[in-house]
Design a protein around this motif. Structure first.
Motif, PDB file in Angstrom:
ATOM      1  N   ILE A 141      12.130  41.701  -8.413  1.00  0.00           N
ATOM      2  CA  ILE A 141      13.142  40.684  -8.726  1.00  0.00           C
ATOM      3  C   ILE A 141      14.411  41.001  -7.938  1.00  0.00           C
ATOM      4  N   LYS A 142      14.908  40.039  -7.228  1.00  0.00           N
ATOM      5  CA  LYS A 142      16.137  40.204  -6.452  1.00  0.00           C
ATOM      6  C   LYS A 142      17.326  39.832  -7.321  1.00  0.00           C
ATOM      7  N   LEU A 143      18.139  40.829  -7.639  1.00  0.00           N
ATOM      8  CA  LEU A 143      19.286  40.607  -8.522  1.00  0.00           C
ATOM      9  C   LEU A 143      20.447  40.025  -7.735  1.00  0.00           C
ATOM     10  N   ARG A 144      21.307  39.298  -8.438  1.00  0.00           N
ATOM     11  CA  ARG A 144      22.501  38.751  -7.797  1.00  0.00           C
ATOM     12  C   ARG A 144      23.456  39.876  -7.387  1.00  0.00           C
ATOM     13  N   ARG A 145      23.473  40.936  -8.207  1.00  0.00           N
ATOM     14  CA  ARG A 145      24.321  42.080  -7.907  1.00  0.00           C
ATOM     15  C   ARG A 145      23.793  43.275  -8.693  1.00  0.00           C
ATOM     16  N   ILE A 154      21.319  50.285 -18.202  1.00  0.00           N
ATOM     17  CA  ILE A 154      21.482  49.744 -16.842  1.00  0.00           C
ATOM     18  C   ILE A 154      20.416  50.328 -15.913  1.00  0.00           C
ATOM     19  N   ASN A 155      20.174  51.633 -15.996  1.00  0.00           N
ATOM     20  CA  ASN A 155      19.157  52.258 -15.147  1.00  0.00           C
ATOM     21  C   ASN A 155      17.766  51.726 -15.450  1.00  0.00           C
ATOM     22  N   HIS A 156      17.466  51.516 -16.725  1.00  0.00           N
ATOM     23  CA  HIS A 156      16.168  50.959 -17.101  1.00  0.00           C
ATOM     24  C   HIS A 156      16.010  49.539 -16.563  1.00  0.00           C
ATOM     25  N   LEU A 157      17.061  48.743 -16.644  1.00  0.00           N
ATOM     26  CA  LEU A 157      16.986  47.364 -16.146  1.00  0.00           C
ATOM     27  C   LEU A 157      16.796  47.326 -14.638  1.00  0.00           C
ATOM     28  N   ARG A 170      20.575  39.408 -18.653  1.00  0.00           N
ATOM     29  CA  ARG A 170      20.449  37.947 -18.563  1.00  0.00           C
ATOM     30  C   ARG A 170      19.892  37.518 -17.210  1.00  0.00           C
ATOM     31  N   ASP A 171      20.306  38.212 -16.148  1.00  0.00           N
ATOM     32  CA  ASP A 171      19.850  37.860 -14.799  1.00  0.00           C
ATOM     33  C   ASP A 171      18.341  38.078 -14.672  1.00  0.00           C
ATOM     34  N   ILE A 172      17.850  39.218 -15.175  1.00  0.00           N
ATOM     35  CA  ILE A 172      16.412  39.508 -15.106  1.00  0.00           C
ATOM     36  C   ILE A 172      15.624  38.534 -15.958  1.00  0.00           C
TER      37      ILE A 172
END
Length: 457
Positions: free
Chosen positions: A170-174, A158-161, A215-217
């Motif tokens: 990249i703007k993540l959804r959350r 998670i930290n790497h992503l 998946r989001d990235i």
């Protein structure tokens, strides 16, 4: 070229010429290393550091169990280190940056360190090396990683992503940052009977968060093939870690050491060791390491004999070795054929009825001697940086193993020289004592004669 210092004398005038490190520096044929590694350098660009300096620093690092940073610092402070690396005058500046050792390791590679290891074997007498019997055993070279758990791996992914998303704008959804903090706390009580259910739920949720972010990235990359190709290997590794279960084979225990695997050697203090298996081959009587081999895959000990003995044959030749003595962990292999030469494998077993008393005695002596390899492995780990390998990847495992074996052989040669020097001094001291005793006896007799003459006996 190093300029001479006008205010200091030569190093050799200040050092003890009988120090084992000084004698070793004078005994090693440094021109062999220079001729072997000179072809790996280019004449363009900034002049390279001397090859003897780089090889000497790597040998000193393993001999004294130092890190890259510390060996460079100690070289500046220790005149014996400087003499060992070929300097005749004391230097007050650092010889190089610690990262230069990394570049040099990458430059010469595994083949270069095998050549250095081979020269450490040739340093010993032919009688000590050319023995018909060798001892073989395996150990685990642990990698530089923490105790692996699914929770740690999921949080690291998670930290790497999140770092990738920030780097590529990249703007993540959350981002799930606040939620992850609570799950991390729940994982601390994974072994508590009343809180294990909650911890398992947090573990499952962390995996779901990691998959969602991945998946989001990947979706936000869109049609940008360069970004897809740039992170394809990382994303494949992350997904493989997130999908693995308890019964999955070839599990990944670390994101930066993907080649590490779990080995159970039956120790009381350690259930599992995480790293790679390493084979050590020593001569039976002299205890010199003549062959080593690191194994990329987790194999039964009997399957590792081929690689270990092949390396031994390449170092000292196949004609001298007729028998390899192993423990019961090698059951299943009776002989190994290397270069059309058959090497028999001896393993302790039950006493046979047709064995003569001499055969029984020879077997007892042989397998009793097999245990001599255990303290050698202990010295490799405690004294020569095999306890934990800080070099990255499987190539790092191979290089660290070769350097540790080289340092052990050099240290053994230094001990033998010191023992020889001590023996010579001891014999000289005994001779002096005997001469003094004879003089005392002579003077006592002379005194008795003088007294007798005065009394007129």
């Amino acid at each position: 070229m190093v300029e001479k210092n006008l205010f200091y004398g030569s190093l050799m005038d200040m050092l003890d010429s009988n120090d084992p490190l000084v004698v070793l520096a004078d005994t090693l044929d440094w021109s062999k290393y220079e001729n072997e590694f000179a072809k790996l350098y280019s004449k363009n660009g900034r002049p390279a550091k001397p090859i003897r300096l780089m090889v000497g620093l790597l040998l000193l690092k393993q001999l004294e169990n130092l890190s890259d940073e510390n060996v460079v610092l100690q070289w500046k402070r220790n005149p014996y280190f400087q003499y060992f690396c070929g300097y005749s005058d004391f230097q007050t500046a650092l010889p190089c940056h610690s990262t230069d050792l990394v570049y040099f390791r990458n430059r010469i590679g595994k083949d270069g360190f095998e050549y250095i290891f081979k020269t450490s074997i040739e340093l010993h007498d032919d009688e000590a090396i050319n023995e018909e019997q060798v001892i073989v055993d395996t150990t685990v070279q642990e990698s530089n990683l923490t105790y692996p758990t699914d929770g740690k791996l999921a949080i690291k992914i998670i930290n790497h992503l999140l770092k990738i998303a920030k780097k590529e704008n990249i703007k993540l959804r959350r981002s799930f940052i606040k939620e992850i903090k609570g799950h991390r706390i729940n994982l601390r009580f994974f072994k508590h009977p009343k809180k294990i259910k909650k911890a398992k739920g947090s573990m499952k949720r962390l995996r779901t968060i990691a998959k969602t972010l991945l998946r989001d990235i990947d979706r936000k990359f869109g049609d940008n093939l360069d970004l897809h190709n740039k992170y394809s290997e990382k994303f494949y590794l992350y997904m493989r870690v997130l999908l693995q279960e308890k019964t999955t084979k070839n599990k990944i225990y670390s994101l930066h050491e993907t080649d590490a695997y779990a080995v159970n050697k039956g120790k009381d203090n350690k259930g599992y060791e995480y790293g790679t298996k390493a084979s050590i081959v020593t001569t039976k009587q002299s205890g010199i390491i003549v062959g080593v081999s690191a194994h990329k895959d987790l194999e039964h000990d009997s399957k590792t004999l081929q690689a270990a003995l092949k390396n031994t044959v390449s170092n000292i030749g196949s004609k001298t070795i007729n028998e390899a003595i192993c423990d019961r962990g090698y059951r299943g292999t009776k002989e190994v054929v290397i270069d059309n030469h058959t090497i028999g494998i001896s393993i302790p077993g039950q006493q046979l009825k047709h064995d003569t008393p001499k055969q029984i005695q020879d077997k007892k002596e042989k397998f009793k001697r097999r245990a001599a390899i255990e303290p050698i492995i202990g010295h490799l780990k405690q004294d020569h940086r095999m306890e934990r390998n800080y070099l990255k990847g499987f190539i790092g495992d191979q290089i660290n193993l070769l350097l540790a074996a080289t340092a052990f052989n050099l240290k053994k040669w230094m001990r033998l020289y010191f023992f020889t020097l001590f023996s010579q001094n001891f014999i000289f001291i005994i001779a002096c004592i005997q001469a003094i005793q004879k003089l005392q006896q002579f003077f006592i007799k002379l005194l008795i004669v003088k007294i007798a003459l005065k009394i007129n006996w």
